[in-house]
Write an enzyme that holds these catalytic residues in place. Structure first.
Site, short mmCIF file in Angstrom:
data_model
loop_
_atom_site.label_atom_id
_atom_site.label_comp_id
_atom_site.label_asym_id
_atom_site.label_seq_id
_atom_site.Cartn_x
_atom_site.Cartn_y
_atom_site.Cartn_z
CD GLU A 66 -2.62 -1.01 2.70
OE1 GLU A 66 -3.81 -1.34 2.69
OE2 GLU A 66 -2.04 -0.60 3.74
CB CYS A 67 0.68 4.36 0.04
SG CYS A 67 0.96 6.12 -0.27
N GLY A 68 3.37 3.60 0.34
CA GLY A 68 4.81 3.45 0.54
C GLY A 68 5.27 2.05 0.22
CG LEU A 102 2.91 1.46 -5.58
CD1 LEU A 102 2.77 0.26 -6.51
CD2 LEU A 102 1.88 2.51 -5.92
CB SER A 150 -3.28 0.10 -5.00
OG SER A 150 -3.98 1.31 -5.24
#
Length: 445
Positions: free
Chosen positions: A329-331, A333, A420
């Site tokens: 997730e985010c970081g 990713l 994502s």
């Protein structure tokens, strides 16, 4: 509303006309003040937020959860408040952005559960106008109860007097707080600094902030609030199928990866999983696990150290090659990509389990509520980042924005990897989360 017997507990909801008015500082100060009086103070934060809850948890000495009727559902919020009321002397809720911003807004949440609102306003550069704005907020809707106004950053007693005299009797000035840089909470580009990075500094700040409240010429804020009724939901909780029974999920957790809702970890355990933690910064080996969760955080601040931990990079790559489930997730990713360029323009190679390059973008970014449309099911989520990813594969889909028709964040799957920018709220769809962390044979982008 439930017909069951309620639990009564004093409560206040701190809101504001906009962001950056001092809500978090004052909520933390209140939590510390009443905690010093021997009270059990439970604090909640509205909306998706990882950093404010860390600050508020340290100030109160109690766990802090998110309350959001869109992400978690109305019944979830109702039961969470009811359970907190059973073991608390005081409940404080800190709103997000402005009082009427968002769908649902702070006002919606306060109205739904009957919690009195306290308006926090930075009054620097205005006097009677502050009273006019507060009066407008208080009368904009007739389904909210306003306890009063906190005038933050008052220049003098005369400044406070001008505001106090301009307010109607129905809207008291609860506190007039002088500007004080010594109680300012430390910040960085995505918001407040993580509490564990500045723990001793925060302790000093909280204690000064408690005294700051006591030094106000107006003491209404420190008077014990009235108790209000909190009800349980009438519907019995659904039985959760143990989709992750006997599974071990390894969760990255350190200074680079820390955006972890406690409720998400509890959701995994409710599905039967055993959660263990590891540090991509400091550990040389992965723990024995059936699945990995690489949450958000600040990998850009630690990109060199992450890049130089060759043993952990190698083990995560091998884990991915074995088609094991990984949620990034985010970081997480960014960590999964071939490389990351940090805020200083330096580029570092990283995992390379998802093709593409990540780069920080300073103040530009993306935020907002979205639904993650996964093959396993829809999961409520949010985005909050100031980076971009380029040359990535074709996504399997996109997030669905809460209030805009444009596609949201891209969602990638490659072997067992689901990646994502979206931060997922696991309790919104436990079945889908169980499937994300289950072994999926032959899954490709």
């Amino acid at each position: 509303m439930s017909s069951a017997d309620p639990i009564y507990c004093p409560a206040l909801f701190l809101t504001a006309p906009a962001s950056n008015q001092g809500k978090t500082t004052i909520t933390a100060a209140l939590a510390r003040y009443f905690s010093q009086q021997g009270k059990v103070v439970r604090v909640f934060k509205t909306g998706p937020d990882y950093l404010d809850p860390q600050i508020l948890a340290q100030a109160s000495g109690q766990p802090v959860e998110q309350l959001d009727m869109w992400m978690a559902g109305e019944e979830y919020c109702q039961n969470t408040l009811y359970e907190a009321a059973q073991c608390s002397d005081l409940i404080l809720v800190e709103g997000a952005m402005g009082m009427f911003d968002g769908e649902p807004s702070s006002a919606d949440l306060a109205a739904r559960f009957g919690i009195p609102l306290v308006i926090v306003m930075d009054v620097k550069g205005m006097a009677q106008t502050a009273a006019a704005i507060a009066h407008g907020l208080a009368t904009y809707r007739d389904d909210v109860l306003i306890a009063g106004l906190i005038a933050n950053c008052c220049g003098s007693e005369r400044h406070a007097e001008l505001i106090r005299d301009a307010l109607p009797e129905s809207l008291p000035l609860l506190s007039s707080l002088k500007r004080d840089e010594e109680i300012r909470l430390p910040e960085r580009h995505l918001g407040l600094v993580q509490a564990n990075e500045v723990k001793s500094e925060l302790e000093e700040c909280f204690n000064k902030a408690s005294q700051w409240l006591q030094n106000s010429q107006d003491t209404g804020l420190l008077e014990w609030p009235n108790a209000i009724a909190f009800y349980p939901t009438e519907r019995k909780p659904e039985t959760v199928e143990p989709l992750l029974a006997n599974k071990v999920i390894a969760i990255a957790k350190d200074a680079a990866f820390s955006f972890i809702y406690d409720t998400n970890v509890l959701a995994l355990t409710s599905l039967g999983a055993r959660c263990v933690f590891f540090s991509p910064l400091n550990d040389t080996h992965l723990p024995a696990a059936d699945a990995l969760w690489l949450p958000g955080g600040y990998p850009e601040l630690h990109a060199q150290a992450l890049s130089e931990n060759h043993s952990i990079l190698s083990e995560i790559r091998a884990f991915h090659q074995r088609n094991k489930p990984i949620l990034a997730e985010c970081g997480g990713l960014l960590y999964s990509l071939d490389s990351l360029t940090d805020l200083d323009g330096q580029t570092f190679p990283l995992l390379g389990i998802l093709e593409g390059q990540g780069a920080m973008r300073g103040k530009r970014g993306c935020q907002g509520m979205q639904t993650a449309c996964l093959p396993q099911g829809e999961v409520r989520a949010h985005a909050h980042h100031r980076s971009l990813s380029e040359n990535t594969p074709e996504p399997i889909g996109y997030g669905r924005r809460q209030r805009h028709p444009a596609p949201g964040e891209p969602i990638f799957q490659n072997k067992g990897l689901t990646a994502s920018y979206l931060h997922l709220y696991f309790p919104s769809n436990l079945e889908a989360i169980g499937k994300v962390f289950s072994t999926v044979e032959g899954r490709e982008c």
